[in-house]
Design an enzyme around this catalytic site. Structure first.
Site, PDB file in Angstrom:
ATOM      1  CD  GLU A   1       1.581  27.202 -30.641  1.00  0.00           C
ATOM      2  OE1 GLU A   1       1.853  26.787 -29.251  1.00  0.00           O
ATOM      3  OE2 GLU A   1       2.197  27.100 -31.639  1.00  0.00           O
TER       4      GLU A   1
ATOM      5  CD  GLU B   1       4.340  21.360 -34.996  1.00  0.00           C
ATOM      6  OE1 GLU B   1       3.106  22.237 -35.060  1.00  0.00           O
ATOM      7  OE2 GLU B   1       5.592  21.606 -34.928  1.00  0.00           O
TER       8      GLU B   1
HETATM    9  O1  KIV Z   1       3.691  28.347 -37.461  1.00  0.00           O
HETATM   10  C1  KIV Z   1       3.390  27.360 -38.408  1.00  0.00           C
HETATM   11  O2  KIV Z   1       4.418  27.191 -39.149  1.00  0.00           O
HETATM   12  C2  KIV Z   1       3.031  26.592 -37.698  1.00  0.00           C
HETATM   13  C3  KIV Z   1       2.758  25.318 -38.772  1.00  0.00           C
HETATM   14  C4  KIV Z   1       4.317  24.259 -38.576  1.00  0.00           C
HETATM   15  C5  KIV Z   1       1.790  24.318 -38.384  1.00  0.00           C
HETATM   16  O3  KIV Z   1       2.103  26.958 -37.372  1.00  0.00           O
END
Ligand code: KIV
Length: 277
Positions: A120, A187
């Site tokens: 991220e 997201e």
């Molecule tokens: O952890 C997860 O499931 C994710 C998705 C929401 C993209 O990062």
């Protein structure tokens, strides 16, 4: 002949080459059995750190550890054959330095045999993404709402909905693409912004609460199956498994209490004995 699967799995470069082409289909899975089902229809299986919420009942993804990701990554690899498996790097395993990120990513690749990692953060992670990509680690980025930052964000709200708020998110997308990420999850971002980013950057965008024009889409499997207690706005439910599972458990409990389970067909009789030995 080497003992290797004859089936060729999709790779990060295969996904990278899908920019502007047939939409990329991605779902999460954390177990071998669901991975086998997802594998039949999806290009990418994400072993998301959402397993912290779904499997472990944490309120956020912050407590998720590298050990949890490795264990479930191994299970998903055993259950699947065709899809690219991407394993999330958990909070605290990559942010402090690019070397820390490489060590954690290498551990994930070595111990799970997955094909890529996801992390991220936008522009602030660009140097790390370049460092990993140049050293053989395919990286999927993740921008917009980044759940691992919940403690500084304060809430899980959508981004880019206010006038004048697009620039940092656009810069994040560009920085990640230039750093060598093979794709990026967007997201909970305003639809026109997600569309603009998809049109601008050279790598595939994978939307979740973003835009139908993204190069692909991802959902958390439990959300789309109706197994989660809450359904976020951006989820379409393709099943209602929660009530189905509850009804099955209720029937089982009633059968055990009334002694109608096990039935004669579920128990073992004695083997017939030959007379006179
Ligand atoms: O952890 C997860 O499931 C994710 C998705 C929401 C993209 O990062």
């Amino acid at each position: 002949m080497s003992i290797q699967s004859v089936t060729k799995r999709k790779t990060a470069p295969d996904i990278r080459a899908r920019k502007g082409g047939e939409p990329i289909v991605m779902l999460t899975s954390y177990h071998a059995r669901t991975a086998a089902l997802v594998d039949r229809y999806c290009d990418i299986i994400l072993v998301g750190d959402s397993l912290g919420n779904v499997m472990h009942g944490f309120e956020t993804t912050v407590p998720v550890t590298l050990e949890m990701m490795v264990l479930q990554g191994q299970a998903v690899m055993r259950g699947s054959q065709h899809a690219l498996v991407v394993v999330d790097m958990p909070f605290g395993s990559y942010e402090s330095s690019k070397e820390q990120a490489f060590y954690s990513a290498a551990r994930i690749l070595k111990e799970t045999h997955c094909g890529a990692v996801k992390l991220e953060g936008g522009a602030r992670m660009a140097e790390t993404i370049a460092f990993l990509s140049e050293r053989g680690v395919p990286v999927m980025g993740h921008i917009g709402l980044t759940p691992q930052s919940i403690n500084t964000l304060g809430s899980f709200r959508a981004h880019g909905r206010e006038e004048g708020s697009w620039e940092p998110i656009e810069n994040d997308a560009k920085a990640i693409a230039q750093a060598g990420a093979f794709s990026v999850v967007i997201e909970a971002v305003a639809e026109p912004l997600a569309r603009k980013i998809t049109e601008t950057i050279a790598i595939p965008t994978i939307g979740i609460g973003a835009s139908a024009t993204c190069d692909g889409q991802v959902l958390v499997l439990d959300d789309m199956l109706g197994l989660s207690p809450r359904t976020p706005k951006f989820v379409r439910r393709y099943g209602n498994l929660g009530p189905m599972i509850e009804a099955a458990i209720e029937s089982y409990a009633a059968d055990v209490r009334s002694r109608s389970f096990p039935g004669p067909e579920h128990v073992y009789g004695m083997k017939a004995q030959l007379s006179g030995h």
